[in-house]
Design a protein around this motif. Structure first.
Motif, PDB file in Angstrom:
ATOM      1  N   THR A   1       0.838  -1.206   0.000  1.00  0.00           N
ATOM      2  CA  THR A   1       0.000   0.000   0.000  1.00  0.00           C
ATOM      3  C   THR A   1       0.871   1.253   0.000  1.00  0.00           C
ATOM      4  O   THR A   1       1.929   1.281   0.619  1.00  0.00           O
TER       5      THR A   1
ATOM      6  N   LEU B   1      -3.715  12.535  -6.318  1.00  0.00           N
ATOM      7  CA  LEU B   1      -3.098  11.348  -5.721  1.00  0.00           C
ATOM      8  C   LEU B   1      -4.104  10.201  -5.658  1.00  0.00           C
ATOM      9  O   LEU B   1      -5.311  10.406  -5.734  1.00  0.00           O
ATOM     10  N   TYR B   2      -3.592   8.977  -5.525  1.00  0.00           N
ATOM     11  CA  TYR B   2      -4.451   7.839  -5.222  1.00  0.00           C
ATOM     12  C   TYR B   2      -3.673   6.903  -4.300  1.00  0.00           C
ATOM     13  O   TYR B   2      -2.445   6.985  -4.218  1.00  0.00           O
ATOM     14  N   ALA B   3      -4.433   6.061  -3.589  1.00  0.00           N
ATOM     15  CA  ALA B   3      -3.775   5.126  -2.663  1.00  0.00           C
ATOM     16  C   ALA B   3      -4.125   3.700  -3.051  1.00  0.00           C
ATOM     17  O   ALA B   3      -5.279   3.408  -3.374  1.00  0.00           O
TER      18      ALA B   3
ATOM     19  N   LEU C   1      -8.229  12.472  -2.045  1.00  0.00           N
ATOM     20  CA  LEU C   1      -6.905  12.199  -2.631  1.00  0.00           C
ATOM     21  C   LEU C   1      -6.868  12.546  -4.125  1.00  0.00           C
ATOM     22  O   LEU C   1      -5.965  13.261  -4.577  1.00  0.00           O
TER      23      LEU C   1
ATOM     24  N   MET D   1      -6.644   6.568   3.231  1.00  0.00           N
ATOM     25  CA  MET D   1      -6.151   5.518   2.336  1.00  0.00           C
ATOM     26  C   MET D   1      -7.248   4.916   1.444  1.00  0.00           C
ATOM     27  O   MET D   1      -6.935   4.259   0.454  1.00  0.00           O
TER      28      MET D   1
ATOM     29  N   ILE E   1       0.674   5.841  -1.134  1.00  0.00           N
ATOM     30  CA  ILE E   1      -0.001   6.973  -1.785  1.00  0.00           C
ATOM     31  C   ILE E   1       0.887   7.418  -2.936  1.00  0.00           C
ATOM     32  O   ILE E   1       2.080   7.673  -2.746  1.00  0.00           O
TER      33      ILE E   1
END
Lengths: 133, 146
Positions: free
Chosen positions: A29, B91-93, B86, B80, A31
């Protein structure tokens, strides 16, 4: 003042610790910045025509979904249902409502009973005062 | 406790309750409300730093520890699994299937612990609000008497 600083530090440290433990427990995981080839975080799909959260396609034999448990990618993934029904959606009217509703009901009844009791006491007091007069 | 603190706490509770019900607000609003609620709760925690725990207050200390831990897990896992906040930052998680169950469990624990916190602390806040109202009523009685 010192205790306030300690409280701030404790909260910040906890958030940092949770993030660190989480990243350690699931090293895959992270970001990342969104790029043209970024995969869907739920399905692992990297189609350049992302359908978004609102229009997840039915299994069509073309789209693949990566299983988060087994890492298997298939056009007939058995987890497709959870992608369509659960991903990026509130799970249901969930436990929050089932906890908050009874609490609100009990509080409301308690306030009502209190207010009515106070009103009854006041009326009785006024009557007594009238008799005494 | 000051009256302004009691009023701020009521506002924090209201924002939290709104954020805690994504089925009512929808997920995108839930994400922003959740972040707002976290900032307000953090301000509440800092402001109430004196009462976090201490000698002879083990129960309070344990409850506050559970609250803070649940809050931290809820916020981190919430970020998350974010699908709006995000991406709005470009952004991405990854790891949705790890963080999502964690977010659900932490949210339930947070709600349960918060209800206990509310039952324990509400009388003090109500007393402050009532005291002020009583003073105001007494003041107006004095003015009328003149």
């Amino acid at each position: 003042m010192l205790k306030k600083l300690v409280a701030t530090a404790v909260l910040a440290a906890l958030v940092g610790a949770v993030a660190m433990v989480g990243f350690a427990a699931a090293p895959s995981t992270a970001i990342q910045p969104i790029a043209a080839d970024s995969p869907c975080p739920a399905a692992g799909c990297a189609s350049d025509a992302c359908h978004g959260f609102e229009a997840v396609p039915e299994p069509d034999g073309a789209h693949e979904m990566v299983c988060p448990e087994a890492g298997c990618a298939s056009t007939e993934c058995h987890g497709w249902g959870s992608l369509i029904e659960r991903y990026h959606q509130a799970s249901d009217m969930s436990l929050n409502v089932w906890i908050l509703m009874p609490v609100a009901l009990v509080l409301g009844l308690w306030l009502l009973v209190r207010r009515m009791g106070r009103g009854a006491r006041r009326t009785a007091g006024e009557e007594e005062a009238c008799y005494e007069a | 406790m000051k009256r302004s603190h009691a009023l701020f706490d009521i506002a924090v509770l209201a924002v939290y309750l709104l954020a805690a019900n994504p089925a009512l607000t929808g997920i995108p609003l839930h994400e922003f409300l959740g972040l707002g609620a976290f900032i307000m709760v953090a301000a509440h925690v800092v402001e109430s730093g004196e009462g976090l725990g201490g000698r002879g207050r083990v129960g309070q200390l344990v409850l506050n520890a559970v609250l803070l831990l649940a809050l931290a897990v809820c916020v981190v896992s919430g970020v998350m699994v974010s699908g709006t906040v995000l991406p709005s930052l470009g952004l991405y998680a990854s790891g949705y299937h790890f963080w999502d169950p964690l977010h659900a469990v932490a949210a339930k624990v947070l709600l349960a612990a918060l209800l206990v916190h509310l039952v324990v602390r509400a009388p003090a806040a109500l007393a402050v609000l009532r005291q002020r109202r009583g003073l105001r009523a007494a003041e107006s009685d004095c003015l009328m008497g003149r």
